[in-house]
Design a protein around this motif. Structure first.
Motif, mmCIF file in Angstrom:
data_model
loop_
_atom_site.group_PDB
_atom_site.id
_atom_site.type_symbol
_atom_site.label_atom_id
_atom_site.label_comp_id
_atom_site.label_asym_id
_atom_site.label_seq_id
_atom_site.Cartn_x
_atom_site.Cartn_y
_atom_site.Cartn_z
ATOM 1 N N ALA A 249 0.455 -1.448 0.032
ATOM 2 C CA ALA A 249 0.118 -0.244 0.684
ATOM 3 C C ALA A 249 0.792 1.098 0.030
ATOM 4 O O ALA A 249 0.889 2.400 -0.268
ATOM 5 N N GLN A 250 1.947 1.152 0.471
ATOM 6 C CA GLN A 250 2.828 2.152 0.246
ATOM 7 C C GLN A 250 3.094 2.661 -0.661
ATOM 8 O O GLN A 250 3.480 3.462 -1.373
ATOM 9 N N GLN A 251 4.026 2.023 -1.658
ATOM 10 C CA GLN A 251 3.850 1.480 -2.535
ATOM 11 C C GLN A 251 3.134 1.882 -3.856
ATOM 12 O O GLN A 251 3.071 3.001 -4.293
ATOM 13 N N CYS A 252 1.848 2.396 -3.574
ATOM 14 C CA CYS A 252 0.500 1.908 -3.954
ATOM 15 C C CYS A 252 0.569 3.780 -3.781
ATOM 16 O O CYS A 252 0.043 4.515 -4.732
ATOM 17 N N ALA A 253 0.243 4.621 -3.089
ATOM 18 C CA ALA A 253 0.857 5.922 -2.670
ATOM 19 C C ALA A 253 1.849 6.849 -3.007
ATOM 20 O O ALA A 253 1.601 7.793 -3.526
ATOM 21 N N LEU A 254 2.803 6.203 -2.845
ATOM 22 C CA LEU A 254 4.071 7.416 -4.027
ATOM 23 C C LEU A 254 3.511 7.154 -4.908
ATOM 24 O O LEU A 254 3.046 8.194 -5.009
ATOM 25 N N MET A 255 2.891 5.945 -6.339
ATOM 26 C CA MET A 255 3.568 6.247 -7.127
ATOM 27 C C MET A 255 1.399 7.110 -7.214
ATOM 28 O O MET A 255 1.633 7.955 -8.805
ATOM 29 N N ALA B 7 3.104 10.715 -7.099
ATOM 30 C CA ALA B 7 4.752 10.441 -7.620
ATOM 31 C C ALA B 7 3.128 10.666 -9.479
ATOM 32 O O ALA B 7 3.916 11.991 -10.576
ATOM 33 N N ASN B 8 2.538 10.674 -9.622
ATOM 34 C CA ASN B 8 1.556 10.671 -10.900
ATOM 35 C C ASN B 8 0.304 11.752 -10.747
ATOM 36 O O ASN B 8 0.287 12.123 -12.194
ATOM 37 N N GLY B 9 0.222 12.711 -9.560
ATOM 38 C CA GLY B 9 -0.637 13.416 -9.642
ATOM 39 C C GLY B 9 -1.711 12.741 -10.197
ATOM 40 O O GLY B 9 -2.883 14.024 -10.516
ATOM 41 N N GLN B 10 -2.937 12.006 -9.508
ATOM 42 C CA GLN B 10 -3.765 10.865 -9.873
ATOM 43 C C GLN B 10 -3.874 9.360 -9.602
ATOM 44 O O GLN B 10 -3.177 9.269 -8.718
ATOM 45 N N LEU B 11 -5.578 9.197 -9.238
ATOM 46 C CA LEU B 11 -5.767 8.211 -8.857
ATOM 47 C C LEU B 11 -6.281 7.223 -9.837
ATOM 48 O O LEU B 11 -6.795 7.235 -11.010
ATOM 49 N N SER B 12 -5.525 6.219 -9.808
ATOM 50 C CA SER B 12 -6.199 5.124 -11.273
ATOM 51 C C SER B 12 -5.486 3.234 -10.041
ATOM 52 O O SER B 12 -4.833 3.525 -9.047
ATOM 53 N N HIS B 13 -6.667 2.969 -10.372
ATOM 54 C CA HIS B 13 -6.693 1.575 -9.859
ATOM 55 C C HIS B 13 -6.491 0.696 -10.993
ATOM 56 O O HIS B 13 -5.535 -0.770 -10.720
ATOM 57 N N SER B 14 -5.565 0.613 -12.081
ATOM 58 C CA SER B 14 -4.873 0.290 -12.770
ATOM 59 C C SER B 14 -3.661 0.597 -13.494
ATOM 60 O O SER B 14 -4.055 1.050 -14.431
ATOM 61 N N PRO B 15 -3.032 1.174 -12.393
ATOM 62 C CA PRO B 15 -2.101 1.961 -12.925
ATOM 63 C C PRO B 15 -0.881 1.554 -14.185
ATOM 64 O O PRO B 15 -0.476 -0.077 -13.982
ATOM 65 N N GLY B 16 -0.599 2.066 -14.747
ATOM 66 C CA GLY B 16 0.676 0.772 -16.151
ATOM 67 C C GLY B 16 1.595 1.662 -15.883
ATOM 68 O O GLY B 16 2.328 2.051 -15.149
ATOM 69 N N MET B 17 2.700 0.260 -16.673
ATOM 70 C CA MET B 17 4.098 0.238 -16.393
ATOM 71 C C MET B 17 4.406 1.698 -16.937
ATOM 72 O O MET B 17 6.046 1.623 -16.300
ATOM 73 N N TYR C 90 6.864 3.282 -10.802
ATOM 74 C CA TYR C 90 5.788 1.916 -11.402
ATOM 75 C C TYR C 90 6.833 0.938 -10.288
ATOM 76 O O TYR C 90 7.768 1.255 -10.502
ATOM 77 N N THR C 91 5.693 0.309 -9.688
ATOM 78 C CA THR C 91 6.413 -1.319 -9.087
ATOM 79 C C THR C 91 5.067 -1.759 -9.301
ATOM 80 O O THR C 91 3.832 -1.534 -9.144
ATOM 81 N N ALA C 92 5.660 -3.372 -9.380
ATOM 82 C CA ALA C 92 4.243 -4.449 -9.585
ATOM 83 C C ALA C 92 3.662 -5.031 -7.972
ATOM 84 O O ALA C 92 1.768 -5.043 -8.012
ATOM 85 N N ASP C 93 4.283 -3.751 -7.113
ATOM 86 C CA ASP C 93 3.605 -4.100 -6.011
ATOM 87 C C ASP C 93 2.704 -2.982 -6.047
ATOM 88 O O ASP C 93 0.857 -3.623 -5.240
ATOM 89 N N ALA D 109 1.214 -1.744 -7.983
ATOM 90 C CA ALA D 109 0.132 -1.947 -8.915
ATOM 91 C C ALA D 109 -0.687 -2.297 -8.403
ATOM 92 O O ALA D 109 -1.963 -3.010 -8.745
ATOM 93 N N GLN D 110 -0.635 -3.877 -8.114
ATOM 94 C CA GLN D 110 -1.120 -5.278 -7.005
ATOM 95 C C GLN D 110 -1.874 -4.293 -5.891
ATOM 96 O O GLN D 110 -3.412 -4.707 -6.002
ATOM 97 N N ALA D 111 -1.620 -3.569 -5.417
ATOM 98 C CA ALA D 111 -1.736 -2.639 -4.012
ATOM 99 C C ALA D 111 -3.330 -1.827 -4.602
ATOM 100 O O ALA D 111 -4.498 -1.432 -4.089
ATOM 101 N N ALA D 112 -3.097 -0.749 -5.873
ATOM 102 C CA ALA D 112 -3.741 -0.701 -6.651
ATOM 103 C C ALA D 112 -5.379 -0.428 -7.305
ATOM 104 O O ALA D 112 -6.645 -0.252 -6.517
ATOM 105 N N MET D 113 -5.249 -2.212 -6.986
ATOM 106 C CA MET D 113 -6.318 -3.226 -7.774
ATOM 107 C C MET D 113 -6.934 -3.167 -6.163
ATOM 108 O O MET D 113 -8.285 -3.984 -6.775
ATOM 109 N N ASN D 114 -7.016 -3.807 -5.413
ATOM 110 C CA ASN D 114 -7.055 -3.952 -4.348
ATOM 111 C C ASN D 114 -7.640 -3.612 -3.447
ATOM 112 O O ASN D 114 -7.624 -3.322 -2.208
ATOM 113 N N SER D 115 -7.491 -2.635 -3.218
ATOM 114 C CA SER D 115 -7.279 -1.000 -2.578
ATOM 115 C C SER D 115 -8.452 0.565 -2.612
ATOM 116 O O SER D 115 -8.977 0.293 -3.819
#
Length: 359
Positions: A157-163, A166-176, A181-184, A186-192
């Motif tokens: 979830a920390q990696q999700c918050a950083l992403m 860093a990108n100034g937007q919210l997304s449940h499916s951030p692109g690579m 970007y980290t896989a962790d 992105a996984q958190a974004a999808m489940n949070s």
């Protein structure tokens, strides 16, 4: 995952599919949102309330902690109850004491990370503890067991918050191609539940849940039978709350917000979320066992019908079924008790909401 609209943006919500399956559905108002709105029925008369925009949040996260042994305040009409020692307990005093104590420290802590160098860092103490305390405060009021948080989910979830920051937007499916970007993450974004606010105030925002009129996904995940453990991550600007995939021990036949029994007016008109309130967004009932799609709900106060707009909600957002009741031309008031009658289900039920002032 679920998202809510806030003062500065919109977010989407997540829905659970079959076993081991998660499907992501955008919330209405998002780019690419479903065009089919939930059906609505209006009972009574009165103007339709509008919902100002507010901060956004998304997603479920899990944490491990020891749950509380009590499930919530007294929900009967009695003004006092008895302990095993015979000492009287005032339910109003009990609820207000818990509300005041659990909200005495609302600090977010200091984020130890930085966008420069893509350092996720961590949520500084006591930010994570304060956010978890608020989650469990709302669950206690609603009669649900407490949840804990999980270190592994917190880190994702920390990696999700950083992403998000860093990108100034919210997304449940951030692109690579996203910055940091980290896989962790992105996984958190999808489940949070994800938010355009840090993690503590985000809990209040999720419970008001503006901008999610067809799902109320954030609120339903926080009150879900399945919630827990959660994952909590927060930066200086954004936060992610991992909520999907929990092993929660709740077994409520139905859960309402506002709940039966004593509830602080401050839980419905939350001072920390001044641009929206629960009377504007809507009251809700959710269930894993009852089909609420055809339910009829009436609310009265002192025998007087209080008009509401009924909206069957999309399934899969923290519960199998749910319905919203949005007050039309009235708002909850401290000192009043609202009787809720639910019919159109195999076993009709009713409950009373006693609104009190705690501050």
């Amino acid at each position: 995952m679920t998202e809510s609209t806030g003062e500065t943006g919109t977010a989407s919500e997540a829905t659970t599919g079959g076993p081991g399956e998660t499907t992501v559905e955008p919330a209405t108002g998002d780019t690419g949102a479903p065009t089919t709105a939930a059906t609505t029925t209006t009972t009574g008369v009165g103007p339709t309330s509008t919902e100002p925009a507010g901060p956004t949040s998304t997603g479920p996260d899990a944490t491990t902690a020891e749950p509380e042994t009590t499930l919530g305040p007294e929900t009967t009409d009695a003004t006092t109850s008895e302990t095993t020692t015979g000492a009287p307990i005032d339910p109003v005093a009990e609820v207000c004491a818990r509300w005041t104590a659990d909200r005495s420290d609302m600090s977010e802590g200091t984020w130890s990370g930085a966008v420069a160098g893509c350092q996720a860092g961590d949520t500084g103490a006591p930010g994570r503890d304060n956010a978890l305390r608020l989650i469990n405060l709302y669950r206690w009021l609603a009669g649900q067991p407490a949840v804990g948080h999980d270190a592994g989910l917190n880190a994702k979830a920390q990696q999700c918050a950083l992403m998000m920051q860093a990108n100034g937007q919210l997304s449940h499916s951030p692109g690579m191609g996203w910055d940091c970007y980290t896989a962790d993450g992105a996984q958190a974004a999808m489940n949070s539940n994800i938010s355009s606010t840090p993690g503590v105030v985000a809990v209040d925002l999720y419970m008001v849940d503006p901008g999610n009129a067809t799902t109320f996904g954030h609120r339903r995940w926080i009150l879900s039978n399945k919630l827990g453990p959660v994952g909590l991550g927060s930066s200086a600007v954004n936060s992610c709350m991992w909520v999907i995939g929990g092993q929660g021990g709740g077994d409520a036949a139905w859960t309402a917000w506002p709940p039966p029994g004593v509830v602080p007016i401050e839980a419905l008109h939350v001072p920390e979320v001044p641009w929206a309130n629960v009377d504007e967004t809507g009251w809700t009932i959710q269930s894993d066992s009852l089909d609420l799609g055809g339910a009829q709900v009436s609310i009265t106060e002192s025998g007087i019908e209080m008009p509401v707009k009924l909206t069957p909600l999309m399934g899969g957002f923290g519960s199998a079924s749910a319905i919203a009741m949005t007050p039309q031309g009235w708002e909850s008031e401290a000192g009043k008790t609202y009787a809720v009658q639910v019919s159109g289900v195999p076993q009709p039920f009713s409950y009373e909401v006693q609104v009190v002032g705690c501050e």
